[in-house]
Motif scaffolding. Structure first.
Motif, PDB file in Angstrom:
ATOM      1  N   LEU A 136      38.355 -36.650 -16.975  1.00 27.16           N
ATOM      2  CA  LEU A 136      38.424 -35.978 -15.627  1.00 27.16           C
ATOM      3  C   LEU A 136      39.433 -36.719 -14.981  1.00 27.16           C
ATOM      4  O   LEU A 136      39.812 -37.532 -15.211  1.00 27.16           O
ATOM      5  CB  LEU A 136      37.137 -36.469 -14.773  1.00 27.16           C
ATOM      6  N   ALA A 181      35.385 -30.850  -6.753  1.00 25.01           N
ATOM      7  CA  ALA A 181      34.532 -30.529  -5.991  1.00 25.01           C
ATOM      8  C   ALA A 181      33.277 -30.515  -5.244  1.00 25.01           C
ATOM      9  O   ALA A 181      32.960 -31.102  -4.448  1.00 25.01           O
ATOM     10  CB  ALA A 181      33.982 -28.640  -6.503  1.00 25.01           C
ATOM     11  N   ALA A 182      32.382 -31.896  -7.183  1.00 25.79           N
ATOM     12  CA  ALA A 182      30.936 -31.988  -6.405  1.00 25.79           C
ATOM     13  C   ALA A 182      31.104 -33.600  -5.383  1.00 25.79           C
ATOM     14  O   ALA A 182      30.570 -33.868  -5.423  1.00 25.79           O
ATOM     15  CB  ALA A 182      30.818 -32.930  -8.082  1.00 25.79           C
ATOM     16  N   ASP A 183      32.294 -34.074  -5.622  1.00 29.63           N
ATOM     17  CA  ASP A 183      33.035 -34.939  -4.315  1.00 29.63           C
ATOM     18  C   ASP A 183      33.061 -34.471  -2.758  1.00 29.63           C
ATOM     19  O   ASP A 183      32.630 -35.306  -2.041  1.00 29.63           O
ATOM     20  CB  ASP A 183      34.644 -35.620  -4.616  1.00 29.63           C
ATOM     21  N   ASN A 184      33.278 -32.888  -3.066  1.00 29.71           N
ATOM     22  CA  ASN A 184      32.568 -32.256  -1.678  1.00 29.71           C
ATOM     23  C   ASN A 184      31.372 -31.707  -1.482  1.00 29.71           C
ATOM     24  O   ASN A 184      31.896 -30.092  -2.312  1.00 29.71           O
ATOM     25  CB  ASN A 184      33.574 -32.378  -1.281  1.00 29.71           C
ATOM     26  N   PRO A 185      30.469 -31.638  -1.414  1.00 25.71           N
ATOM     27  CA  PRO A 185      29.356 -31.727  -1.306  1.00 25.71           C
ATOM     28  C   PRO A 185      28.963 -30.252  -0.200  1.00 25.71           C
ATOM     29  O   PRO A 185      28.041 -30.178   0.277  1.00 25.71           O
ATOM     30  CB  PRO A 185      27.896 -31.689  -1.141  1.00 25.71           C
ATOM     31  N   ALA A 186      29.954 -29.782  -0.110  1.00 24.96           N
ATOM     32  CA  ALA A 186      30.061 -28.183   0.822  1.00 24.96           C
ATOM     33  C   ALA A 186      29.419 -26.519   0.581  1.00 24.96           C
ATOM     34  O   ALA A 186      29.466 -26.829  -0.325  1.00 24.96           O
ATOM     35  CB  ALA A 186      31.394 -28.263   2.345  1.00 24.96           C
ATOM     36  N   LEU A 187      28.980 -26.050   1.147  1.00 23.09           N
ATOM     37  CA  LEU A 187      29.052 -24.675   1.055  1.00 23.09           C
ATOM     38  C   LEU A 187      29.207 -24.323  -0.059  1.00 23.09           C
ATOM     39  O   LEU A 187      30.100 -23.958   0.295  1.00 23.09           O
ATOM     40  CB  LEU A 187      28.167 -24.094   2.564  1.00 23.09           C
ATOM     41  N   ALA A 188      28.666 -23.640  -1.281  1.00 24.00           N
ATOM     42  CA  ALA A 188      29.762 -23.203  -1.963  1.00 24.00           C
ATOM     43  C   ALA A 188      29.899 -21.828  -1.315  1.00 24.00           C
ATOM     44  O   ALA A 188      28.744 -21.211  -1.168  1.00 24.00           O
ATOM     45  CB  ALA A 188      28.274 -22.665  -2.924  1.00 24.00           C
ATOM     46  N   ALA A 247      40.562 -31.558 -10.993  1.00 24.11           N
ATOM     47  CA  ALA A 247      40.042 -31.130 -12.169  1.00 24.11           C
ATOM     48  C   ALA A 247      38.491 -29.755 -11.650  1.00 24.11           C
ATOM     49  O   ALA A 247      37.719 -30.719 -12.467  1.00 24.11           O
ATOM     50  CB  ALA A 247      39.287 -31.766 -12.946  1.00 24.11           C
ATOM     51  N   GLY A 248      38.864 -29.007 -11.329  1.00 17.92           N
ATOM     52  CA  GLY A 248      37.780 -27.863 -10.345  1.00 17.92           C
ATOM     53  C   GLY A 248      36.418 -29.090 -10.152  1.00 17.92           C
ATOM     54  O   GLY A 248      36.738 -29.418  -9.305  1.00 17.92           O
ATOM     55  N   PHE A 249      35.451 -27.841 -10.644  1.00 17.81           N
ATOM     56  CA  PHE A 249      34.262 -28.601 -10.540  1.00 17.81           C
ATOM     57  C   PHE A 249      33.691 -29.859 -10.222  1.00 17.81           C
ATOM     58  O   PHE A 249      33.124 -30.185  -9.052  1.00 17.81           O
ATOM     59  CB  PHE A 249      33.111 -27.773 -11.407  1.00 17.81           C
ATOM     60  N   ALA A 250      34.103 -30.701 -11.125  1.00 16.20           N
ATOM     61  CA  ALA A 250      33.657 -31.781 -11.196  1.00 16.20           C
ATOM     62  C   ALA A 250      34.106 -32.808 -10.211  1.00 16.20           C
ATOM     63  O   ALA A 250      34.071 -33.239  -9.319  1.00 16.20           O
ATOM     64  CB  ALA A 250      34.225 -32.990 -12.777  1.00 16.20           C
ATOM     65  N   PRO A 301      23.739 -26.947   5.418  1.00 14.17           N
ATOM     66  CA  PRO A 301      24.603 -27.819   4.460  1.00 14.17           C
ATOM     67  C   PRO A 301      24.549 -29.045   5.472  1.00 14.17           C
ATOM     68  O   PRO A 301      25.176 -30.015   5.160  1.00 14.17           O
ATOM     69  CB  PRO A 301      25.886 -26.997   4.653  1.00 14.17           C
TER      70      PRO A 301
END
Lengths: 249, 249
Positions: free
Chosen positions: A16, A25-32, A20-23, A115
């Motif tokens: 990673l 994004a997983a660091d910031n668990p805000a409402l998708a 790197a996009g999604f991975a 959230p």
């Protein structure tokens, strides 16, 4: 320090990179984006939840009835949710009798739509307390016989099922229990929709834990003894000596 | 009969018609297309799970580490999963102390990748038994101090945390407990990946329940007394008289 090292090592081992996009994004668990709740009608969801119980179990029924209704109303992203996964919650997670699958599905919905941690826990708390203390099931399919009701006294499948079987004088593998659980699925789905509808008003508040648990937590919680975590009904497993807590203090 | 009526009434009230895409698809909870598991490296997932624990809690850490790795490897549909929802499982679901969030996240992954009920329950069973009986946590971030280990004796957060706090002489709201739970998240994620890798071989089998529970179930299960559901460690809540079951029979 170990946090920093762990982070660096996983970045390397998974390949990673920062950004790197999604991975990342997983660091910031805000409402998708797109996963907003839209008002539903509890009375319409209840029979749908019961029907889906027969397709994929209790967690599947609660979660699936709400997400399928939203898929019908707003389409994506709800249509793409891999609903089949929710079968795992049946019988208190893989048949283990732990958290009631209806509540696991309901809490997952609350997690999907709320959230904010504090608010999410308040909504889950109000739902779980209602489940512990209410005479259920109340859902009555048109033309069907009534079924006995019981107070679960616990959010655990094992305890909830046990209390109902005792009240109904039915065994724990009977078709009567299955009928009860299917109606309970309808009840929990309807209650969850009621709470999610209420949550659309940001000024609205939700109840917390039961008075009995509040009493226990007042000593055993964070501020004093700090020797326990959780807000399940204490009396469901712990039988206290008559003079507790006076003797203990 | 009530099933038929309930079905008809929900079709009307939700405006669903036969053949109406997703809502109808919910009747058939088979594996949705694209959600196939691909082999991952347990040792690479573990530190990522620990890192995500700090972002969104224990269930989020286990589930998120695996789905983020698959999103990185194969892209969709994994990239579109609304990971944020998995925060609900923290602290045994909304802080209630019921099913340990690491196990809830792991069971959700098993539900996502194994559509066969019997096999799914076997895999969940092997994971839950391992969790109940192992000295955990074992994950050791490079350069960090070791932390005490304990045997959870239960899949319930409340009990698991209680046992660890006693062994470690730490309180249930301490930073030490948080460190333990973050490493436990790494352990459970790695174990889940190990089981999912094993499950890629269809001829592979999985263990069921613990010998102690098997003993209890041999009387209380479906074939004889049929008075209980679930396969959690019985002794975690029930203290039996010395002569049980001889006296009871």
């Amino acid at each position: 320090m170990q946090k920093k090292i762990a982070r660096r090592s996983v970045l390397g081992s998974l390949g990673l990179m920062a950004g790197a996009g999604f991975a990342r994004a997983a660091d910031n668990p805000a409402l998708a984006p797109g996963w907003q709740y839209h008002r539903l009608i509890p009375e319409a969801i209840a029979p749908e939840a019961m029907r889906l119980y027969h397709a994929g179990g209790c967690m599947y029924g609660v979660f699936g009835s709400v997400v399928a209704a939203l898929a019908k109303e707003v389409g994506e992203p709800f249509r793409s949710f891999p609903l089949h996964m929710m079968q795992y919650g049946a019988g208190g997670a893989g048949g283990w009798g732990s958290l009631c699958g209806t509540l696991n599905g309901a809490a997952a919905l609350i997690g999907l739509f709320e959230p904010d941690k504090k608010r999410r826990e308040k909504i889950i708390g109000e739902l779980f307390c209602w489940y512990e203390m209410s005479e259920l099931p109340v859902f009555q399919p048109t033309g069907a016989d009534e079924v006995p009701r019981s107070v679960a006294g616990s959010v655990l499948c094992h305890v909830s099922v046990g209390h109902w079987c005792k009240a109904a004088e039915c065994d724990a593998f009977s078709k009567e229990l299955k009928e009860r659980c299917s109606r309970l699925t309808a009840d929990v789905a309807a209650k969850t929709v009621e709470l999610l509808n209420r949550n659309l008003d940001p000024s609205c508040t939700f109840a917390g834990i039961t008075p009995a648990v509040r009493e226990c937590i007042s000593c055993h919680g964070e501020k004093e003894l700090a020797d326990t975590r959780g807000t399940m009904q204490c009396g469901s497993c712990h039988k206290l000596p008559e003079k507790h807590p006076i003797e203990v203090k």
